[in-house]
Each structure stands twice: as structure tokens, then as C-alpha cells.
Write a protein that holds these residues in place. Structure first.
Motif, PDB file in Angstrom:
ATOM      1  N   ILE A 212      60.173  29.208  37.731  1.00 52.19           N
ATOM      2  CA  ILE A 212      58.741  28.981  37.896  1.00 52.19           C
ATOM      3  C   ILE A 212      58.499  27.848  38.879  1.00 52.19           C
ATOM      4  CG2 ILE A 212      56.652  28.150  36.735  1.00 52.19           C
ATOM      5  CD1 ILE A 212      57.597  29.591  34.227  1.00 52.19           C
ATOM      6  N   VAL A 213      57.567  28.070  39.809  1.00 54.42           N
ATOM      7  CA  VAL A 213      57.090  26.968  40.649  1.00 54.42           C
ATOM      8  C   VAL A 213      55.624  26.732  40.314  1.00 54.42           C
ATOM      9  CG1 VAL A 213      58.731  27.378  42.511  1.00 54.42           C
ATOM     10  CG2 VAL A 213      56.518  28.500  42.589  1.00 54.42           C
ATOM     11  N   ARG A 214      55.283  25.466  40.148  1.00 53.36           N
ATOM     12  CA  ARG A 214      53.904  25.095  39.821  1.00 53.36           C
ATOM     13  C   ARG A 214      53.278  24.476  41.058  1.00 53.36           C
ATOM     14  NH1 ARG A 214      55.018  22.231  35.491  1.00 53.36           N
ATOM     15  NH2 ARG A 214      55.046  24.142  34.245  1.00 53.36           N
ATOM     16  N   LEU A 215      52.081  24.928  41.399  1.00 49.76           N
ATOM     17  CA  LEU A 215      51.424  24.482  42.618  1.00 49.76           C
ATOM     18  C   LEU A 215      50.565  23.242  42.378  1.00 49.76           C
ATOM     19  CD1 LEU A 215      50.257  27.883  44.168  1.00 49.76           C
ATOM     20  CD2 LEU A 215      52.519  26.800  44.211  1.00 49.76           C
ATOM     21  N   ARG A 216      50.350  22.518  43.476  1.00 50.09           N
ATOM     22  CA  ARG A 216      49.457  21.365  43.404  1.00 50.09           C
ATOM     23  C   ARG A 216      48.050  21.864  43.097  1.00 50.09           C
ATOM     24  NH1 ARG A 216      50.512  16.457  45.089  1.00 50.09           N
ATOM     25  NH2 ARG A 216      52.317  17.201  46.275  1.00 50.09           N
ATOM     26  N   PRO A 217      47.324  21.192  42.175  1.00 48.57           N
ATOM     27  CA  PRO A 217      45.986  21.664  41.795  1.00 48.57           C
ATOM     28  C   PRO A 217      45.042  21.758  42.990  1.00 48.57           C
ATOM     29  CG  PRO A 217      46.776  19.997  40.266  1.00 48.57           C
ATOM     30  CD  PRO A 217      47.753  20.022  41.402  1.00 48.57           C
ATOM     31  N   MET A 218      44.176  22.756  42.940  1.00 48.06           N
ATOM     32  CA  MET A 218      43.174  22.955  43.984  1.00 48.06           C
ATOM     33  C   MET A 218      41.910  23.517  43.346  1.00 48.06           C
ATOM     34  SD  MET A 218      44.709  25.813  43.286  1.00 48.06           S
ATOM     35  CE  MET A 218      46.314  25.333  43.899  1.00 48.06           C
ATOM     36  N   GLY A 219      40.804  23.497  44.086  1.00 52.02           N
ATOM     37  CA  GLY A 219      39.563  24.000  43.547  1.00 52.02           C
ATOM     38  C   GLY A 219      39.582  25.512  43.399  1.00 52.02           C
ATOM     39  N   LEU A 220      39.250  25.994  42.208  1.00 52.53           N
ATOM     40  CA  LEU A 220      39.165  27.422  41.931  1.00 52.53           C
ATOM     41  C   LEU A 220      37.772  27.732  41.390  1.00 52.53           C
ATOM     42  CD1 LEU A 220      42.622  27.982  40.199  1.00 52.53           C
ATOM     43  CD2 LEU A 220      41.941  28.808  42.450  1.00 52.53           C
ATOM     44  N   PRO A 221      37.327  28.979  41.515  1.00 53.80           N
ATOM     45  CA  PRO A 221      35.993  29.330  41.004  1.00 53.80           C
ATOM     46  C   PRO A 221      35.882  29.056  39.504  1.00 53.80           C
ATOM     47  CG  PRO A 221      36.883  31.093  42.366  1.00 53.80           C
ATOM     48  CD  PRO A 221      37.993  30.124  42.155  1.00 53.80           C
ATOM     49  N   SER A 222      34.707  28.593  39.070  1.00 55.46           N
ATOM     50  CA  SER A 222      34.507  28.291  37.652  1.00 55.46           C
ATOM     51  C   SER A 222      34.528  29.550  36.800  1.00 55.46           C
ATOM     52  CB  SER A 222      33.177  27.558  37.448  1.00 55.46           C
ATOM     53  OG  SER A 222      32.097  28.354  37.888  1.00 55.46           O
ATOM     54  N   THR A 223      34.419  30.714  37.440  1.00 49.95           N
ATOM     55  CA  THR A 223      34.409  31.983  36.707  1.00 49.95           C
ATOM     56  C   THR A 223      35.807  32.595  36.587  1.00 49.95           C
ATOM     57  OG1 THR A 223      33.920  33.123  38.792  1.00 49.95           O
ATOM     58  CG2 THR A 223      32.052  32.523  37.393  1.00 49.95           C
ATOM     59  N   VAL A 224      36.828  31.892  37.067  1.00 45.96           N
ATOM     60  CA  VAL A 224      38.171  32.459  37.087  1.00 45.96           C
ATOM     61  C   VAL A 224      38.644  32.749  35.661  1.00 45.96           C
ATOM     62  CG1 VAL A 224      39.400  30.259  36.981  1.00 45.96           C
ATOM     63  CG2 VAL A 224      40.467  32.198  38.111  1.00 45.96           C
ATOM     64  N   ASN A 225      39.393  33.819  35.521  1.00 50.99           N
ATOM     65  CA  ASN A 225      39.920  34.235  34.223  1.00 50.99           C
ATOM     66  C   ASN A 225      41.374  33.798  34.119  1.00 50.99           C
ATOM     67  OD1 ASN A 225      40.838  35.560  31.940  1.00 50.99           O
ATOM     68  ND2 ASN A 225      39.686  37.422  32.361  1.00 50.99           N
ATOM     69  N   LEU A 226      41.702  33.059  33.069  1.00 45.92           N
ATOM     70  CA  LEU A 226      43.070  32.554  32.928  1.00 45.92           C
ATOM     71  C   LEU A 226      44.099  33.662  32.793  1.00 45.92           C
ATOM     72  CD1 LEU A 226      42.667  29.459  30.568  1.00 45.92           C
ATOM     73  CD2 LEU A 226      42.970  29.496  33.032  1.00 45.92           C
ATOM     74  N   SER A 227      43.677  34.844  32.387  1.00 43.03           N
ATOM     75  CA  SER A 227      44.637  35.928  32.185  1.00 43.03           C
ATOM     76  C   SER A 227      44.836  36.784  33.435  1.00 43.03           C
ATOM     77  CB  SER A 227      44.166  36.829  31.039  1.00 43.03           C
ATOM     78  OG  SER A 227      42.937  37.455  31.365  1.00 43.03           O
ATOM     79  N   GLU A 228      44.093  36.490  34.515  1.00 44.08           N
ATOM     80  CA  GLU A 228      44.200  37.367  35.680  1.00 44.08           C
ATOM     81  C   GLU A 228      45.441  37.054  36.518  1.00 44.08           C
ATOM     82  OE1 GLU A 228      41.739  37.169  39.326  1.00 44.08           O
ATOM     83  OE2 GLU A 228      40.573  35.721  38.190  1.00 44.08           O
ATOM     84  N   LEU A 229      45.893  38.072  37.242  1.00 46.57           N
ATOM     85  CA  LEU A 229      47.107  37.987  38.033  1.00 46.57           C
ATOM     86  C   LEU A 229      46.836  37.266  39.350  1.00 46.57           C
ATOM     87  CD1 LEU A 229      50.036  39.047  37.723  1.00 46.57           C
ATOM     88  CD2 LEU A 229      49.345  41.037  39.061  1.00 46.57           C
ATOM     89  N   VAL A 230      47.872  36.561  39.827  1.00 48.20           N
ATOM     90  CA  VAL A 230      47.810  35.857  41.105  1.00 48.20           C
ATOM     91  C   VAL A 230      48.911  36.407  42.004  1.00 48.20           C
ATOM     92  CG1 VAL A 230      48.084  33.620  42.250  1.00 48.20           C
ATOM     93  CG2 VAL A 230      46.891  33.766  40.059  1.00 48.20           C
ATOM     94  N   TYR A 231      48.566  36.667  43.281  1.00 48.90           N
ATOM     95  CA  TYR A 231      49.547  37.114  44.267  1.00 48.90           C
ATOM     96  C   TYR A 231      49.758  35.981  45.267  1.00 48.90           C
ATOM     97  CZ  TYR A 231      48.207  41.664  42.372  1.00 48.90           C
ATOM     98  OH  TYR A 231      47.935  42.706  41.526  1.00 48.90           O
TER      99      TYR A 231
END
Length: 318
Positions: A212-231
Motif C-alpha cells: 500500500i502507498v498512502r498519498l499526501r492529503p489533498m482537497g477532495l469534494p465534500s460529497t466524495v464516497n469513502l467506498s468508491e474506487l480510485v484509479y
């Protein structure tokens, strides 16, 4: 009857062929760049301390739940309407302090209200949010009793999110902190986000053989779903030149991809390699260098029919 059906089918093909001849649209090929790197999938996760537990500071009963999961809140936003002995006592103190006009007592009552995380007003008692964020879980319902320390709700600070990507074990040696990463959310493939690798988890999943690589925090939409997939794409080299074409211009046949360039009178089929594809736009390279260039005119609507016409293919067959 069979002959009649055959005639209808032949007529449909003839009408379709006439439609093909007039239904083409053309557009120009656009130059672009494609990120060179490791492609990976992942998920959105809260940073440490991003998920807050809203706990009860008093004892009572829930009369009504005022917020739902997914609602945004700030400190002071009412969460629950309650029947609470502590609130009744506090209301009496407030009335007495205001009646006597003693500012010191009024301030003390207001401070106690703030410390308890409640709102006492006009004979109505509410438990209010202590945090800013989005309600991710409501742990009680109308009629539930609660005691001091009971978890009533979970609130997530949407400004404290990051992304974790799963990287195959064989590519671990290509990773380092600070490496650039571009990623997209599955719910919005048209928008890209930029970050860098902040942490490389020094363990390998024994079943998936990934780290696992963890990314530096960045601004994401407030409506983002924690269960959604990231590419995501972890950049490992310089960007490579590509050509961008409408996805509707691609013709797929026998595991190969083509575009039709030129014009309706002099069309030419060009085999391409699809580097990346979305619903609207695709990144491609010609299999034979030079066969497709920036500014070339390609069929963007009706390409499959023109391709079939060129190759003598009708009715979707070979």
C-alpha cells in the motif's frame, strides 16, 4: 412468410445503408500527452483523527433524530431532540440568571451549555454537533436511551482525507516518497487530482501480493464516497506523446481497434493502440507510426458503418 421477412430484412439493410451515407460526422485529431507509470486502484481513507465520535455528555432519551447520514454539520448544528434531566436543570438555571439579571450567572450557564454539547432554548432541548464534517453514522434512533459516554454519531472531517493505492509487489522497488501520482475518482472520470506518495507501507499482503502507498492529503469534494474506487497512476518516467480522439470514433474488431480517417469519398482505415479510454475521449497511438497525426480528419460519428462499408461487412458480420 419467410420470403416476406427476408424482403423486410433486405429493405432494412438498404435503408440503413442509405442512412450510413449521410450520417457521418468528422472531427480533427488532437495531440496530447499520456502519463507513463504504474497503474493502480485504491480507495479513499480518513487521515488519523479525521473521524470523530459524537458522544453523550448527559443522560436522557432521544425524541427525534434531526440529521441523517450524509448530512453536513458544523459545531452547534442540532443533531437530536432529547428529553434530558440535565438540560431541564440547565434551563432552570438560565431562567433564574436572566430573571435576576446576573451576568456572571448567565455566562456560567452559557458555558455549561457549550461544555455539555447541548442547546437549551424555548423549552426545547437538543444535542448539537461538536465537530465540522459529514455525518457518516447515526448510532441511535427515536426512543433510544443514552448515558454519558455513549456514542451517538460519527462525524468525518472531509478536509482530512487521503488515498491509498495497491501496488503489485514486483513494482515496489520503483516506488519512493515524493513520487508524483495522478488519480481519478470512479464517480468522476473527467477530473484528475495530483498528489505525491507520502508513505510506503513496509508490508506485503500475502494473498494479493501487493503493498500500500498512502498519498499526501489533498482537497477532495465534500460529497466524495469513502467506498468508491480510485484509479491512479504513479509516475515513473517522462510523459509520452499520444493522440486524442472521440471514443465514438473507435471501431473494435477481432481484438483490434481502428479509426477511419480522410473523408467520406476517400476513407482510410488506420489501426490504433488505445492507451486510455473514457466515455467521451480516448488516447491512442497509430500501430504504424505516421499513419495518424495531429490535425487529421477522422469519422467521429458513424465510424463503424463506414468501416463496414470499406471492408464489405454488413449486418455486423465478417
Amino acid at each position: 412468410m419467410k420470403n416476406f421477412k427476408k424482403l423486410l430484412f433486405a429493405g432494412a439493410l438498404l435503408i440503413g445503408s442509405q442512412a450510413w451515407a449521410t450520417g457521418y460526422q468528422w472531427t480533427q485529431v488532437v495531440a496530447g500527452e499520456e502519463i507513463t507509470g504504474l497503474r493502480a486502484t485504491g480507495m479513499i481513507i480518513p487521515q488519523a483523527g479525521a473521524l470523530k465520535n459524537q458522544s453523550a455528555n448527559t443522560q436522557g432519551r432521544i425524541l427525534s433524530v434531526l440529521k441523517r447520514e450524509g448530512d453536513s454539520v458544523t459545531p452547534g448544528t442540532p443533531l437530536f431532540l432529547v428529553n434530558d434531566a440535565e438540560c431541564i436543570s440547565l434551563a432552570q438555571e438560565m431562567r433564574l440568571a436572566q430573571k435576576n439579571g446576573v451576568q456572571e450567572l448567565i455566562d456560567a450557564a452559557n458555558e455549561r451549555e457549550k461544555q455539555l454539547g447541548v442547546k437549551v432554548e424555548a423549552g426545547q432541548f437538543e444535542i448539537v454537533s461538536l465537530y465540522s464534517g459529514v455525518v457518516t453514522k447515526i448510532n441511535v434512533s427515536a426512543g433510544s436511551n443514552y448515558n454519558p459516554g455513549d456514542q451517538l454519531a460519527n462525524i468525518l472531517d472531509m478536509h482530512k482525507l487521503t488515498v491509498e493505492l495497491d501496488i503489485a509487489e514486483k513494482y515496489v522497488s520503483d516506488l519512493h516518497r515524493g513520487q508524483k501520482v495522478t488519480f481519478q475518482l470512479a464517480s468522476d472520470s473527467q477530473r484528475s487530482y495530483q498528489s505525491t506518495i507520502d508513505t510506503i507501507v513496509p508490508t506485503i499482503d500475502p494473498s494479493q501480493r501487493t503493498t500500500i502507498v498512502r498519498l499526501r492529503p489533498m482537497g477532495l469534494p465534500s460529497t466524495v464516497n469513502l467506498s468508491e474506487l480510485v484509479y491512479g497512476i504513479v509516475q515513473t518516467g517522462a510523459n509520452q506523446p499520444i493522440l486524442k480522439v472521440p471514443t465514438t470514433a473507435l471501431v473494435f474488431r477481432k481484438d483490434q481497434q481502428y479509426v477511419v480517417k480522410g473523408d467520406e469519398k476517400n476513407p482510410l482505415v488506420v489501426q490504433v493502440q488505445v492507451v486510455n479510454e473514457t466515455d467521451e475521449l480516448s488516447s491512442v497511438r497509430p500501430v504504424k507510426p505516421g499513419e495518424l497525426k495531429e490535425g487529421d480528419s477522422i469519422c467521429s460519428d458513424g465510424a463503424i458503418y463506414l468501416f463496414s462499408k470499406i471492408n464489405g461487412i454488413y449486418g455486423g458480420g465478417d
